[in-house]
Design a protein around this motif. Structure first.
Motif, PDB file in Angstrom:
ATOM      1  N   UNK A   1      -5.481   9.055   9.564  1.00  0.00           N
ATOM      2  CA  UNK A   1      -5.102   7.844  10.299  1.00  0.00           C
ATOM      3  C   UNK A   1      -3.758   7.321   9.784  1.00  0.00           C
ATOM      4  N   UNK A   2      -3.142   6.474  10.551  1.00  0.00           N
ATOM      5  CA  UNK A   2      -1.882   5.861  10.134  1.00  0.00           C
ATOM      6  C   UNK A   2      -2.092   5.076   8.836  1.00  0.00           C
ATOM      7  N   UNK A   3      -3.208   4.377   8.785  1.00  0.00           N
ATOM      8  CA  UNK A   3      -3.489   3.547   7.610  1.00  0.00           C
ATOM      9  C   UNK A   3      -3.631   4.403   6.359  1.00  0.00           C
ATOM     10  N   UNK A   4      -4.376   5.509   6.505  1.00  0.00           N
ATOM     11  CA  UNK A   4      -4.559   6.388   5.349  1.00  0.00           C
ATOM     12  C   UNK A   4      -3.267   7.114   4.985  1.00  0.00           C
ATOM     13  N   UNK A   5      -2.490   7.484   6.006  1.00  0.00           N
ATOM     14  CA  UNK A   5      -1.215   8.153   5.712  1.00  0.00           C
ATOM     15  C   UNK A   5      -0.392   7.276   4.779  1.00  0.00           C
ATOM     16  N   UNK A   6      -0.431   5.985   5.021  1.00  0.00           N
ATOM     17  CA  UNK A   6       0.344   5.039   4.209  1.00  0.00           C
ATOM     18  C   UNK A   6      -0.308   4.803   2.846  1.00  0.00           C
ATOM     19  N   UNK A   7      -1.540   4.394   2.866  1.00  0.00           N
ATOM     20  CA  UNK A   7      -2.153   3.955   1.605  1.00  0.00           C
ATOM     21  C   UNK A   7      -2.451   5.135   0.687  1.00  0.00           C
ATOM     22  N   UNK A   8      -2.783   6.282   1.248  1.00  0.00           N
ATOM     23  CA  UNK A   8      -3.107   7.419   0.386  1.00  0.00           C
ATOM     24  C   UNK A   8      -1.849   8.014  -0.255  1.00  0.00           C
ATOM     25  N   UNK A   9      -0.720   7.915   0.432  1.00  0.00           N
ATOM     26  CA  UNK A   9       0.513   8.410  -0.190  1.00  0.00           C
ATOM     27  C   UNK A   9       0.899   7.518  -1.370  1.00  0.00           C
ATOM     28  N   UNK A  10       0.712   6.229  -1.190  1.00  0.00           N
ATOM     29  CA  UNK A  10       0.992   5.313  -2.306  1.00  0.00           C
ATOM     30  C   UNK A  10       0.040   5.588  -3.467  1.00  0.00           C
ATOM     31  N   UNK A  11      -1.206   5.845  -3.120  1.00  0.00           N
ATOM     32  CA  UNK A  11      -2.189   6.155  -4.175  1.00  0.00           C
ATOM     33  C   UNK A  11      -1.878   7.506  -4.837  1.00  0.00           C
ATOM     34  N   UNK A  12      -1.426   8.468  -4.035  1.00  0.00           N
ATOM     35  CA  UNK A  12      -1.117   9.804  -4.570  1.00  0.00           C
ATOM     36  C   UNK A  12      -0.103   9.706  -5.708  1.00  0.00           C
ATOM     37  N   UNK A  13       0.911   8.900  -5.494  1.00  0.00           N
ATOM     38  CA  UNK A  13       1.970   8.777  -6.499  1.00  0.00           C
ATOM     39  C   UNK A  13       1.461   8.034  -7.742  1.00  0.00           C
ATOM     40  N   UNK A  14       0.510   7.156  -7.542  1.00  0.00           N
ATOM     41  CA  UNK A  14      -0.035   6.407  -8.686  1.00  0.00           C
ATOM     42  C   UNK A  14      -0.975   7.253  -9.539  1.00  0.00           C
ATOM     43  N   UNK A  15      -1.542   8.284  -8.937  1.00  0.00           N
ATOM     44  CA  UNK A  15      -2.503   9.131  -9.670  1.00  0.00           C
ATOM     45  C   UNK A  15      -1.763   9.970 -10.715  1.00  0.00           C
ATOM     46  N   UNK A  16      -2.349  10.074 -11.892  1.00  0.00           N
ATOM     47  CA  UNK A  16      -1.690  10.786 -12.993  1.00  0.00           C
ATOM     48  C   UNK A  16      -1.731  12.307 -12.853  1.00  0.00           C
TER      49      UNK A  16
END
Lengths: 343, 322
Positions: free
Chosen positions: B147-162
């Motif tokens: 979804x558009x929402x996940x495309x946005x929020x998951x990419x931000x989360x991806x970068x935060x993940x170690x």
């Protein structure tokens, strides 16, 4: 010092570098040789699982790789770089713990032999896929530049075998594009496992590739410690001063099998008679004797000290517990709440 | 306001660059005034000088460089021009990034963006879905936002993940999928989402196939069936609990994925449900994937190669009859 690219320096008789540095380098070489001979005997006695891979004959090149790096520099050693690793600051215990499978080693039984490192201390942990660590070194240097650090270099080791991979080619190219302060030291030990140079590459001289990558290229007699210290030391200095990335190609013969499981019976007598087949450690010692840098008693003392350090590191590691499967957390990621609930 | 899936990816990267000085973007054609083959980085090089960098066509070195930078404190985002080309970086992704934490205790926080999946006329080398391949190897997190929402929020989360994250963004959704706003909150990675509630059959899917599945659910509702649709969001970790809970409600399971059929995410889901929830099943679980051939160029062949609403509906009806 040589400033032009792709210049070959042939030295007839070894000329000592400043004595202190020469002796310091020799001492690391001696320690590496002593350690590796001991590791080989442990392997032959069935006390090391996996393999043993030594740098016999390559210690002069290797030690020069480690010796000129300073705190904050990045070092990506490879298979035959015990001397360089020690000179860079790797404790002997890291080696013996890794080879002997102590849970207290840096790899904790999860990886072995030469696949070890401490990335937090800027010593990268090689993977077996050759050439891959060149671009990793580039990235580490870019991170330092992003952080605003100054006066740093990276040094990445490779052999003539690894130079034939696509990964190496991409790494060299991207290093030059990013203009990072990188030195790549390529040791041509004349065999990729059992394959001789004529089935590895067809160019006249590997150093000719430097100009194609946008590196400055130099060759060095890898059997001659003075030459190695001069050429690699200068390359490190140039990279630190902001010159383009540096390629130094050393010529030696691998004075061992690929690993200790390999008797190297494929090495021809003709190759063994070549000047590059000389033993760099013996040559360095001869220089010490000829120029009277050390007396015989001190040399004996140094040998004894190396043997004592090695014995201590081995005996400590041998007393330590091995990793236990039921105490292992079996978790390949650091983010524990994202571990896949497979079992 | 309306924002597309692709714009959400661009906006997420803009936010990351703005909020976190450790972030830089590395990839072919991402910089300059060009902004990437799909324009996912359009304007970012100008807005963030020196942090959106073009690379040579060197997938191996792009990932190697990102690994080195990540282990020294940076948070690189690597854009593969197409997911398919990440095959030439497999060694760095699988053997270097994927093993690094395990071997050295130092995690490698890289995010690898893979423009994935088929579009008409793209052919065998610009259409692949590689999530199953990456999920097979240890040490990687594999995201598949639908979804558009996940495309946005998951990419931000991806970068935060170690840890290294393979972020599979679907090209088919780039322009077609729109949302009113960017999300202000989201489910955490590792949690699947019930995209539609039902009681007769569970379809578990992810990425672009979510929308095919939802269309089928809509269609079957007119025939009197209530289909529950689970959007996995990430295939690794795989939220087995949400899937099992859904199967407990419906008793029937169909898994749909766009990747090749041998093994993979759909097979993994069925294996887990069969092993852990066999008693919940009223019929043998089924799955639907692309065909076991390279992905064809011609639209007539391509539309039959990937699972489509018609095929999903046929499979769902057969399962509902059992």
């Amino acid at each position: 010092m040589l400033e032009t690219a792709t210049r070959s320096k042939k030295s007839a008789a070894p000329k000592p570098a400043p004595h202190e540095r020469f002796l310091e380098a020799f001492r690391w070489m001696l320690l590496a040789r002593t350690l590796e001979e001991k590791l080989v005997s442990l392997y032959r006695g069935g006390l090391i699982t996996g393999g043993v891979y030594v740098g016999r004959g390559q210690e002069a090149v290797s030690v020069a790789c480690g010796l000129f790096l300073q705190k904050g520099d990045i070092f990506a050693p490879l298979i035959r770089d015990q001397a360089g690793r020690s000179a860079f600051g790797e404790p002997l215990l890291d080696v013996t713990r890794t080879y002997l499978g102590s849970r207290q080693g840096p790899m904790r039984g999860r990886d072995g032999n030469i696949h070890r490192g401490r990335p937090r201390n800027n010593q990268l942990a090689m993977i077996s896929h050759l050439g891959a660590m060149v671009s990793v070194t580039v990235g580490a240097l870019m991170a330092k530049r992003f952080h605003g650090e100054k006066n740093f270099v990276g040094l990445s080791c490779i052999g003539e075998g690894g130079m034939q991979t696509g990964s190496f080619h991409e790494g060299m190219n991207i290093a030059a594009i990013e203009q990072v302060p990188l030195v790549v030291v390529a040791t041509n030990n004349h065999y990729a496992y059992s394959t001789p140079n004529d089935r590895e590459f067809a160019c006249h001289d590997l150093v000719d590739r430097a100009i194609g990558y946008g590196f400055e290229g130099y060759t060095v007699d890898g059997t001659d410690l003075t030459d190695c210290l001069d050429m690699i030391g200068s390359a490190v200095k140039r990279a630190r001063a902001g010159r383009p990335p540096q390629l130094v190609v050393a010529s030696v013969l691998r004075l061992s099998g690929h690993g200790e499981h390999d008797d190297a019976s494929y090495v021809t007598d003709e190759i063994k008679r070549q000047p590059f087949a000389r033993d760099c450690l013996k040559l360095a010692e001869q220089t010490i004797v000829d120029v009277n840098l050390l007396d015989a008693a001190t040399l004996r003392e140094w040998r004894k000290d190396a043997a004592a350090q090695v014995d201590q590191a081995i005996s400590t590691a041998q007393k330590e517990a091995a990793p236990e499967a039921d105490e292992e957390d079996w978790c390949a990621i650091s983010t524990r709440d994202l571990v896949d609930p497979l079992e | 306001m309306s924002i597309t899936y692709l714009e959400a990816i661009r906006e997420a990267q803009a936010k990351l660059l703005r909020d976190d000085e450790r972030v830089f973007i590395y990839g072919q054609d991402v910089g300059g005034t060009f902004g990437g083959a799909f324009k996912a980085t359009k304007g970012l090089a100008k807005e963030f000088p020196g942090r959106v960098l073009n690379t040579p066509i060197s997938e191996d070195a792009m990932i190697g460089t990102a690994i080195g930078a990540a282990m020294h404190g940076m948070r690189p985002i690597v854009e593969m021009q197409f997911a398919d080309f990440s095959s030439t970086a497999l060694n760095q992704i699988l053997n270097n990034a994927g093993t690094h934490y395990w071997r050295t205790d130092v995690p490698v926080p890289i995010t690898v963006r893979l423009p994935s999946g088929g579009t008409k006329g793209s052919g065998p080398f610009h259409s692949q879905s590689m999530e199953s391949l990456y999920a097979h190897y240890p040490g990687l997190i594999v995201m598949t936002p639908a979804t558009v929402e996940d495309a946005y929020s998951m990419l931000i989360e991806a970068v935060a993940i170690d840890d290294p994250v393979v972020y599979c963004e679907h090209k088919y959704l780039y322009y077609h999928l729109k949302a009113e706003n960017l999300p202000t909150e989201s489910l955490p990675t590792g949690k699947a989402r019930i995209a539609r509630e039902g009681r007769d059959l569970t379809i578990v899917t992810y990425s672009a196939m979510l929308h095919e599945a939802l269309a089928v659910a809509e269609q079957l509702a007119t025939e009197g069936f209530e289909i529950e649709v689970v959007d996995l969001r990430s295939v690794k970790p795989l939220d087995t609990n949400t899937v099992l809970a859904s199967v407990a409600r419906t008793g029937r399971l169909l898994c749909v994925g766009e990747s090749f059929p041998w093994g993979g995410a759909t097979a993994e889901i069925i294996a887990r449900v069969t092993a852990e929830g066999f008693h919940l099943l009223d019929a043998a679980p089924q799955r639907l994937n692309a065909k076991d051939t390279p992905i064809p160029y011609h639209p007539n062949l391509w539309s039959a190669h990937r699972p489509n609403a018609k095929e999903i509906a046929r499979k769902a009806r057969a399962l509902l009859r059992e």
